[in-house]
Design an enzyme around this catalytic site. Structure first.
Site: not given
Ligand code: 8YV
Length: 331
Positions: A161, A181, A243, A272, A293
């Site tokens: 990402i 890292r 996160r 959250e 989210h």
């Molecule tokens: C998901 C996310 O929608 O995949 C991930 O790590 O944070 C999200 O974008 C979510 O985790 C679905 O479980």
């Protein structure tokens, strides 16, 4: 002789096409109401399931794993991040864990870029003036934001990402900096025109925009601690689509309230789904942009996540190593 289909418990409502295919392949127990399951309901599910398909809203902790039935062999997470699962306990108990990497990279990077633009150019604040009736016409000094082009973007976590964000950042004229890292290969660094900072502190002190794109692991909990946040200049903008736990949210709130940070865009929160009332007040004052989210929330992405889950379950049940196995080294 027909083989008994594995019992697969899916904890939340998934796209219809995914659920239908899962029902064809497995003895699938769906959650048509989409109500998040309680810890007691998860325990019941894990007592009977061969495979559990949880999401970010399920906390699969050591206690639940200890009470899982003998038949439970796979946790196939519908999601990339696995911080909702105690992976070490699962592996120790002989339960394989898989996730859904790759398919939400571009969507999450898009949303990160959108948040950067929203915060820098005050998009949400400006858009609200029309329905709430406070817009009375153009003015040369009204709703001024910060220019994106020519600024420095510091990416904390240069995985898939982070790299996808770097490519977008380049297209918007940002210069790319990163802390990770592991340093990227010289070829990749050159391709992304990215400058590596071994010291996160030093990078933070020099950036105009900082984006958090690393997973939440024990090593990244409060990586942006009160002390580190203070390294940033008051003109810096901070964005988080990874996160909430990676940032000390209380410290961030204090800095925003004091004007020690110019603004923030948050798609994720430390507790959250609860959102701190102080963040809500800052949002009302136009100092932060908050999203629920939704970084990876596209129809296409959710279907591809489901397809990944199906491949992982099917491969595992056919006696092979599933493609997206989560290994301790990844945590
Ligand atoms: C998901 C996310 O929608 O995949 C991930 O790590 O944070 C999200 O974008 C979510 O985790 C679905 O479980």
């Amino acid at each position: 002789m027909t083989r008994k289909k594995p019992v697969v418990v899916v904890t939340r409502k998934l796209p219809d096409v995914v659920e239908t295919r899962m029902c064809e392949l497995f003895d699938t127990r769906l959650n048509v109401t989409d109500r998040p399951m309680s810890q007691a309901e998860l325990a019941e599910a894990m007592a009977i399931a061969d495979v559990l398909v949880p999401t970010v809203t399920d906390r699969i902790d050591a206690g639940l794993i200890a009470r899982a039935g003998e038949q439970m062999k796979l946790i196939a997470n519908f999601g990339n991040g696995v911080d909702n699962i105690d992976v070490t306990s699962a592996l120790r108990r002989g339960i394989t864990v898989t996730n859904t990497p790759g398919v939400l990279t571009e969507d999450t990077a898009d949303m990160t870029m959108a948040l950067i633009l929203a915060v820098a150019r005050r998009i949400v604040e400006g858009a609200q003036t029309i329905p709430n009736g406070t817009y009375s016409g153009w003015s040369p000094t009204w709703m001024l934001g910060s220019r994106i082009t020519g600024k420095r973007l510091g990416i904390v976590g240069m995985g898939r990402i982070g790299q996808a964000l770097a490519r977008r950042g380049r297209a918007f004229g940002l210069s790319i900096h990163y802390h990770n890292r592991r340093r990227l290969s010289p070829q990749l660094e050159e391709q992304l025109e990215a400058t590596y900072w071994e010291s996160l502190d030093q990078m933070l002190a020099r950036m105009d925009i900082v984006s958090v794109n690393c997973p939440h692991t024990p090593a990244t909990f409060h990586l942006l601690s009160a002390r580190r946040l203070k390294q940033m200049r008051p003109s810096t903008l901070l964005v988080n689509t990874a996160r909430g736990e990676v940032i000390d949210e209380n410290a961030l709130v204090r800095m925003l309230e004091a004007g020690d940070l110019a603004g923030a865009g948050l798609d994720v929160f430390e507790h959250e789904p609860a959102v701190s009332p102080k963040l809500l007040r800052l949002a009302q004052a136009g100092k932060v942009t908050l999203l629920p989210h939704m970084g990876s929330a596209t129809r296409e992405g959710r279907i591809e996540m489901g397809e990944k889950v199906i491949i992982n379950v099917k491969t595992f049940m056919d006696g092979h190593r599933p493609p997206d196995r989560v290994l301790p080294a990844m945590l």
